[in-house]
Motif scaffolding. Structure first.
Motif, mmCIF file in Angstrom:
data_model
loop_
_atom_site.group_PDB
_atom_site.id
_atom_site.type_symbol
_atom_site.label_atom_id
_atom_site.label_comp_id
_atom_site.label_asym_id
_atom_site.label_seq_id
_atom_site.Cartn_x
_atom_site.Cartn_y
_atom_site.Cartn_z
ATOM 1 N N ASN A 116 -20.626 -15.301 -23.338
ATOM 2 C CA ASN A 116 -21.204 -16.701 -23.923
ATOM 3 C C ASN A 116 -20.117 -17.279 -24.611
ATOM 4 O OD1 ASN A 116 -24.121 -17.584 -23.196
ATOM 5 N ND2 ASN A 116 -24.011 -15.290 -23.034
ATOM 6 N N PHE A 117 -19.755 -18.689 -24.876
ATOM 7 C CA PHE A 117 -18.744 -19.369 -25.599
ATOM 8 C C PHE A 117 -19.689 -20.582 -26.184
ATOM 9 C CE2 PHE A 117 -16.860 -17.521 -21.836
ATOM 10 C CZ PHE A 117 -15.821 -16.870 -22.244
ATOM 11 N N ARG A 118 -18.974 -20.884 -27.499
ATOM 12 C CA ARG A 118 -19.415 -21.996 -27.979
ATOM 13 C C ARG A 118 -18.456 -23.049 -27.669
ATOM 14 N NH1 ARG A 118 -19.413 -20.269 -32.900
ATOM 15 N NH2 ARG A 118 -21.602 -20.182 -33.133
ATOM 16 N N LEU A 119 -19.212 -24.223 -27.296
ATOM 17 C CA LEU A 119 -18.387 -25.366 -26.764
ATOM 18 C C LEU A 119 -18.835 -26.521 -27.547
ATOM 19 C CD1 LEU A 119 -16.281 -26.767 -24.960
ATOM 20 C CD2 LEU A 119 -17.966 -26.978 -23.248
ATOM 21 N N GLY A 120 -18.361 -26.810 -28.669
ATOM 22 C CA GLY A 120 -18.684 -28.021 -29.642
ATOM 23 C C GLY A 120 -20.342 -27.756 -29.996
ATOM 24 N N GLY A 121 -21.190 -28.436 -29.725
ATOM 25 C CA GLY A 121 -22.639 -28.201 -30.036
ATOM 26 C C GLY A 121 -23.336 -27.720 -28.742
ATOM 27 N N LEU A 122 -22.503 -27.413 -27.765
ATOM 28 C CA LEU A 122 -23.109 -26.623 -26.584
ATOM 29 C C LEU A 122 -22.940 -25.236 -26.418
ATOM 30 C CD1 LEU A 122 -21.922 -29.477 -23.912
ATOM 31 C CD2 LEU A 122 -24.017 -29.331 -25.622
ATOM 32 N N ARG A 123 -23.531 -24.709 -25.270
ATOM 33 C CA ARG A 123 -23.005 -23.123 -25.146
ATOM 34 C C ARG A 123 -22.772 -23.190 -23.511
ATOM 35 N NH1 ARG A 123 -26.012 -18.062 -28.062
ATOM 36 N NH2 ARG A 123 -26.143 -19.057 -30.135
ATOM 37 N N LEU A 124 -21.656 -22.356 -23.445
ATOM 38 C CA LEU A 124 -21.292 -22.060 -21.989
ATOM 39 C C LEU A 124 -21.216 -20.643 -21.787
ATOM 40 C CD1 LEU A 124 -19.498 -22.724 -19.438
ATOM 41 C CD2 LEU A 124 -17.421 -22.378 -20.768
ATOM 42 N N ALA A 125 -21.913 -20.446 -20.480
ATOM 43 C CA ALA A 125 -22.194 -19.016 -20.013
ATOM 44 C C ALA A 125 -21.226 -18.767 -18.797
ATOM 45 C CB ALA A 125 -23.575 -18.326 -19.956
ATOM 46 N N GLU A 126 -20.359 -17.638 -18.736
ATOM 47 C CA GLU A 126 -19.629 -17.463 -17.382
ATOM 48 C C GLU A 126 -20.348 -16.267 -17.179
ATOM 49 O OE1 GLU A 126 -15.057 -16.533 -15.841
ATOM 50 O OE2 GLU A 126 -15.623 -15.879 -17.799
ATOM 51 N N ILE A 127 -20.955 -16.164 -15.736
ATOM 52 C CA ILE A 127 -21.938 -14.910 -15.486
ATOM 53 C C ILE A 127 -21.156 -14.462 -13.871
ATOM 54 C CG2 ILE A 127 -24.293 -14.217 -14.593
ATOM 55 C CD1 ILE A 127 -25.089 -16.970 -16.179
ATOM 56 N N THR A 128 -21.256 -13.159 -13.820
ATOM 57 C CA THR A 128 -20.779 -12.688 -12.566
ATOM 58 C C THR A 128 -21.777 -11.511 -12.230
ATOM 59 O OG1 THR A 128 -19.363 -10.989 -13.237
ATOM 60 C CG2 THR A 128 -18.395 -12.970 -12.831
ATOM 61 N N GLY A 129 -21.955 -11.365 -10.803
ATOM 62 C CA GLY A 129 -22.879 -10.444 -10.567
ATOM 63 C C GLY A 129 -23.001 -10.187 -8.941
ATOM 64 N N ASN A 130 -23.376 -8.879 -8.641
ATOM 65 C CA ASN A 130 -23.653 -8.678 -7.175
ATOM 66 C C ASN A 130 -25.058 -9.417 -6.652
ATOM 67 O OD1 ASN A 130 -25.584 -7.146 -8.525
ATOM 68 N ND2 ASN A 130 -25.102 -5.343 -7.324
ATOM 69 N N GLU A 131 -25.610 -9.007 -5.655
ATOM 70 C CA GLU A 131 -26.601 -9.560 -5.003
ATOM 71 C C GLU A 131 -28.020 -9.593 -6.016
ATOM 72 O OE1 GLU A 131 -25.975 -6.059 -2.088
ATOM 73 O OE2 GLU A 131 -24.701 -7.159 -3.567
ATOM 74 N N HIS A 132 -28.591 -10.630 -6.219
ATOM 75 C CA HIS A 132 -29.708 -10.454 -7.293
ATOM 76 C C HIS A 132 -30.530 -11.773 -7.243
ATOM 77 C CE1 HIS A 132 -26.961 -12.320 -10.094
ATOM 78 N NE2 HIS A 132 -28.023 -12.767 -10.762
ATOM 79 N N VAL A 133 -31.712 -11.913 -7.850
ATOM 80 C CA VAL A 133 -32.548 -12.754 -8.059
ATOM 81 C C VAL A 133 -32.828 -12.982 -9.472
ATOM 82 C CG1 VAL A 133 -34.907 -13.838 -7.423
ATOM 83 C CG2 VAL A 133 -33.484 -12.756 -5.661
ATOM 84 N N ILE A 134 -32.973 -14.162 -9.876
ATOM 85 C CA ILE A 134 -33.753 -14.387 -11.646
ATOM 86 C C ILE A 134 -34.811 -15.480 -11.106
ATOM 87 C CG2 ILE A 134 -31.626 -13.796 -12.674
ATOM 88 C CD1 ILE A 134 -31.103 -16.869 -12.933
ATOM 89 N N GLU A 135 -35.682 -15.380 -12.073
ATOM 90 C CA GLU A 135 -36.921 -16.308 -11.718
ATOM 91 C C GLU A 135 -37.403 -16.578 -13.208
ATOM 92 O OE1 GLU A 135 -41.157 -16.653 -9.646
ATOM 93 O OE2 GLU A 135 -40.264 -14.515 -9.911
ATOM 94 N N ARG A 136 -37.874 -17.874 -13.434
ATOM 95 C CA ARG A 136 -38.425 -18.310 -14.769
ATOM 96 C C ARG A 136 -39.774 -18.744 -14.129
ATOM 97 N NH1 ARG A 136 -37.799 -19.292 -19.990
ATOM 98 N NH2 ARG A 136 -38.544 -21.332 -20.695
ATOM 99 N N ASN A 137 -40.923 -17.994 -14.251
ATOM 100 C CA ASN A 137 -42.076 -18.563 -13.494
ATOM 101 C C ASN A 137 -43.018 -19.152 -14.667
ATOM 102 O OD1 ASN A 137 -43.448 -16.453 -15.248
ATOM 103 N ND2 ASN A 137 -43.014 -15.053 -13.519
ATOM 104 N N PRO A 138 -44.004 -19.813 -14.266
ATOM 105 C CA PRO A 138 -44.992 -20.663 -15.188
ATOM 106 C C PRO A 138 -45.321 -19.734 -16.656
ATOM 107 C CG PRO A 138 -45.773 -20.869 -12.906
ATOM 108 C CD PRO A 138 -44.522 -20.014 -12.952
ATOM 109 N N ARG A 139 -45.501 -18.351 -16.275
ATOM 110 C CA ARG A 139 -45.843 -17.370 -17.357
ATOM 111 C C ARG A 139 -44.668 -17.244 -18.423
ATOM 112 N NH1 ARG A 139 -48.506 -11.361 -17.176
ATOM 113 N NH2 ARG A 139 -48.640 -11.118 -19.473
#
Length: 318
Positions: free
Chosen positions: A50-73
């Motif tokens: 994770n890097f600071r880019l002015g007032g923003l944040r930049l993330a560089e992400i690498t990975g193998n096969e996977h799933v991420i979820e942001r559900n209603p809860r």
């Protein structure tokens, strides 16, 4: 340039049984609350910087096969009021949302609202550059319309593709320390390109890239086509959606003409390759051809004029 790195983690140093919990907790603190699943026999193998880019944040992400979820809860229990700009640079993905499913390939950009549920699935090794734009910043500097559904960019429009590629180049350079070091200017250019992409899709047809963004698009296009002997100012102008005359105005802020920039970049790449021991098997003529010069004689003449020595002398001194 010193990169403003905020944090870096890898699950490889974590016990396989604890990797998912570790990844979820790290993301909750550094980026966004989510749940994660991995179907690999090796478990989740992922890294994030994770890097600071002015007032923003930049993330560089690498990975193998996977799933991420942001559900209603999760959205309710771990609120996050941002717009994410996700640029997939390697692999492929599916993005499920309440209105359907997007198929994402390398080079595509997905823009989505973190207040809404989504599932991001990666069936193979992946790399992603992700910009976290606070909602108030997005509304003020990109588009005031509500992002009610994810937006996919990178296909169907040459100019849109040029903007996505320029964003990728800016973010990748920043993450690797090759950027110009001006976080405020880089942030402004990224936000302006996001505005030019998204505002027409959200009801503002008048949004056009600023001069600095046009310059970033042009320079990125040139970098990707240096080896093409047909590369010219006219082709660059067509690719970024302006006239050749307007392109000259765009390049005024850089201090050189488009044609001069193309020549300078070609000479710099050729010189770098001449000095590289791993390129000793290539002749001077082959290097000249590789970087778009019409002949070895022309290459030698402009090279000596720029660096004060011939290509052969540069190779011997290296």
């Amino acid at each position: 340039m010193t990169v403003p790195l905020l944090s870096h983690v890898s699950t490889r140093s974590v016990d396989p049984a604890d990797r998912i919990d570790f990844w979820e907790e790290y993301n909750r603190q550094a980026l966004v609350g989510l749940t994660c699943s991995s179907y690999s026999p090796d478990g989740l193998l992922a890294t994030q910087s994770n890097f600071r880019l002015g007032g923003l944040r930049l993330a560089e992400i690498t990975g193998n096969e996977h799933v991420i979820e942001r559900n209603p809860r999760t959205c309710q229990e771990l609120p996050k009021d941002s717009v994410f700009v996700s640029l997939l640079t390697h692999g492929q993905a599916v993005f499920f949302h309440e209105g359907g499913c997007l198929t994402v390939k390398a080079g595509d950009l997905v823009l989505y609202d973190t207040r809404r549920s989504y599932l991001f699935g990666f069936p193979s090794a992946m790399r992603q550059l992700l910009v976290d734009i606070p909602r108030e910043v997005f509304a003020e500097r990109c588009a005031s319309g509500d992002v009610s559904a994810p937006l996919l960019f990178g296909r169907g429009s040459a100019t849109g593709g040029a903007m996505v590629s320029a964003i990728k180049s800016l973010l990748a350079d920043w993450a690797t320390g090759r950027g110009n070091g001006d976080s405020v200017q880089t942030e402004a250019t990224v936000l302006d390109l996001v505005r030019a992409l998204t505002a027409p899709r959200l009801g503002d047809e008048s949004a056009l890239p600023a001069m600095s963004s046009r310059l970033a698009m042009a320079q990125d296009y040139i970098d990707r086509h240096l080896s093409d002997p047909r590369l010219s100012a006219e082709r660059v102008a067509e690719a970024i959606g302006v006239s050749a005359r307007h392109l000259s105005r765009v390049f005024q802020q850089s201090g050189v003409s488009p044609a001069r920039h193309i020549l300078d970049q070609r000479l710099a790449k050729a010189r770098e390759q001449l000095a590289d021991p791993s390129s000793r098997h290539l002749t001077v003529a082959e290097i000249a051809h590789r970087w778009g010069f019409p002949s070895q004689a022309h290459f030698t003449r402009v090279f000596r004029g720029r660096f004060g020595q011939t290509p052969g002398e540069t190779r011997r001194l290296a």
